[in-house]
Design an enzyme around this catalytic site. Structure first.
Site, short mmCIF file in Angstrom:
data_model
loop_
_atom_site.label_atom_id
_atom_site.label_comp_id
_atom_site.label_asym_id
_atom_site.label_seq_id
_atom_site.Cartn_x
_atom_site.Cartn_y
_atom_site.Cartn_z
N LYS A 120 -3.70 6.88 4.17
CA LYS A 120 -3.21 5.38 4.44
C LYS A 120 -3.53 5.13 5.92
CE LYS A 120 -0.14 3.93 0.96
NZ LYS A 120 1.36 3.56 0.41
N LYS A 202 -7.45 7.58 -7.73
CA LYS A 202 -6.39 7.27 -8.69
C LYS A 202 -6.21 5.76 -8.64
CE LYS A 202 -2.35 6.64 -5.33
NZ LYS A 202 -0.87 6.86 -4.85
N LYS A 205 -2.18 0.17 -7.21
CA LYS A 205 -1.76 -1.21 -7.17
C LYS A 205 -2.30 -1.96 -5.69
CE LYS A 205 2.87 0.13 -6.14
NZ LYS A 205 4.09 0.48 -6.65
P1 TYM Z 1 4.64 4.23 -5.88
O1 TYM Z 1 5.43 2.99 -5.78
O2 TYM Z 1 3.38 4.39 -5.27
O3 TYM Z 1 4.47 4.68 -7.36
C1 TYM Z 1 5.70 5.05 -8.20
C2 TYM Z 1 5.39 5.92 -9.30
O4 TYM Z 1 4.46 5.88 -9.88
C3 TYM Z 1 3.54 6.99 -9.81
N1 TYM Z 1 2.20 6.58 -9.96
C4 TYM Z 1 1.16 7.17 -10.69
N2 TYM Z 1 1.11 8.05 -11.50
C5 TYM Z 1 0.05 8.32 -12.31
N3 TYM Z 1 -1.09 7.83 -11.96
C6 TYM Z 1 -1.19 6.93 -11.05
N4 TYM Z 1 -2.45 6.20 -10.75
C7 TYM Z 1 -0.11 6.50 -10.07
N5 TYM Z 1 0.12 5.61 -9.33
C8 TYM Z 1 1.35 5.74 -8.99
C9 TYM Z 1 3.97 7.91 -8.54
O5 TYM Z 1 3.75 9.08 -8.48
C10 TYM Z 1 5.33 7.18 -8.47
O6 TYM Z 1 6.08 8.17 -9.12
N6 TYM Z 1 6.80 7.23 -2.48
C11 TYM Z 1 6.82 6.68 -3.89
C12 TYM Z 1 8.16 5.83 -3.96
C13 TYM Z 1 9.25 6.54 -3.45
C14 TYM Z 1 9.97 7.61 -4.29
C15 TYM Z 1 11.24 8.07 -3.54
C16 TYM Z 1 9.62 8.65 -5.30
C17 TYM Z 1 10.22 6.45 -2.44
N7 TYM Z 1 10.99 7.39 -2.40
C18 TYM Z 1 11.98 9.22 -3.94
C19 TYM Z 1 10.45 9.71 -5.99
C20 TYM Z 1 11.43 9.98 -5.13
C21 TYM Z 1 5.73 5.66 -4.08
O7 TYM Z 1 5.09 5.17 -3.03
O8 TYM Z 1 5.64 5.50 -5.36
#
Ligand code: TYM
Length: 337
Positions: A120, A202, A205
């Protein structure tokens, strides 16, 4: 979450999603689909991680709209407010408070090694802010506040979860058993859904190329078009193998939708071309998403209901979170007000 007698106590699940863009098939198969299926067996706590989202600059009006949109979409996916606590992170101040505390138990070197930080900061070189750097301590605070046993996430979050475990163990090592040390829960299929345009990356979004991801809210014709344009290879044989990242990814998606194994998919498409395969995958995804999209339309047009859900769950989350925060701060020596 109801209080239950000790012998019946269900394990606790925590996870969160950022309202940073449109929700993709990656989010859905990597996380959300699991969230929905875990609701009966576990005490589930899910958050819309809006505090995390401002590590990248947001347009205020779009950000606000997105928060409602993602909240409504998760309800549409099947998050059940009768069973599950689903709140907006910024409504619970303890997250930011514990994050500060945990920052003081997290090493600069540990945060520097986070691949998401490296990626990032390369992508937003003009805004490598301190929040981007300390993002994993806020994530640790999210999880540890609810004494979570398990955290269902996609594979991209594994490193952050390992750090969370290290922080919890370090803190417990000094002060006794304050935090439950959580385990990751990463699905076998769908753990890493890849970009349709560059399957070495990956699906994200925040990708500038909208053809690289399928949004859960994309219209059927858009979904079909994106699958038809998906990058494949020149072998023209549907089989799961090294060096066939594009096809492997499409097979992974098809498997996540249908529950079929890779062998079953290979035999279904034996002797059939990629065009045929892509159309079938696209159609399966469209049909899977159709009921979710229909429910989404109902929820997004009922802002009063969404607001009621957010308010109720924030009240409960604040109480649970405060308990853990007080416990941690007391151990450190703070005078609790
Ligand atoms: P975020 O918002 O990017 O994504 C949400 C969830 O989607 C999963 N994910 C994917 N899984 C498979 N293939 C992909 N291409 C893919 N893109 C996203 C992510 O692994 C996630 O589970 N930091 C986290 C949000 C967060 C969080 C937390 C998660 C904040 N606090 C505490 C768990 C526990 C994030 O940015 O996810």
């Amino acid at each position: 979450m109801e209080q239950q007698p000790a012998q019946e106590k269900k394990k606790i699940i925590f996870s969160a999603i950022q309202p940073s863009g449109t929700v993709t098939l990656g989010n859905y198969f990597g996380a959300l689909k699991n969230w929905v299926s875990l609701q009966d067996e576990y005490n589930c706590v899910f958050a819309l991680a809006d505090l995390h989202t401002i590590t990248v600059r947001q347009d205020p009006a779009k950000f606000r709209a997105r928060i409602y949109e993602v909240y409504a979409l998760l309800l549409a996916c099947g998050i059940d407010m009768e069973k599950t606590l689903f709140f907006i992170q910024s409504h619970v101040p303890a997250h930011a408070q514990l994050a500060w505390v945990l920052n003081c138990y997290t090493q600069f070197g540990e945060l520097s090694r986070m691949t998401q930080f490296k990626d990032k900061s390369a992508k937003h070189a003009d805004n490598v802010n301190a929040g981007l750097f300390t993002y994993p301590s806020l994530m640790a605070a999210d999880i540890l506040l609810y004494q979570a046993d398990m955290v269902p996430v996609g594979a991209d979050q594994k490193q952050h979860l390992e750090l969370t475990r290290n922080i919890a163990e370090r803190f417990n090592g000094v002060y006794g058993n304050v935090f439950k040390v959580p385990a990751p829960y990463i699905p076998k299929v769908g753990a890493r859904v890849m970009s349709l345009q560059d399957p070495s990356k990956k699906m994200s979004k925040s990708d500038e190329n909208a053809n690289s991801y399928v949004a859960v809210l994309d219209k059927p014709e858009v979904i079909m078009k994106k699958f038809k344009r998906a990058v494949t290879d020149s072998e023209a044989k549907v089989r799961y193998a090294e060096g066939k990242d594009g096809i492997n990814n499409l097979m992974g998606i098809y498997s996540a939708v249908t529950g079929m194994t890779m062998e079953e998919i290979e035999s279904e498409f034996d002797g059939r071309g990629y065009g045929d395969f892509k159309t079938t995958v696209g159609e399966a995804v469209v049909e899977h998403l159709r009921p979710i999209q229909e429910r989404f339309e109902r929820y997004i047009n009922d802002k009063a209901y969404i607001k009621e859900c957010c308010d109720k769950s924030a009240d409960i989350a604040r109480r649970i979170a405060q308990r853990t925060l007080d416990k941690a701060m007391k151990k450190i020596g703070f005078v609790i007000g």
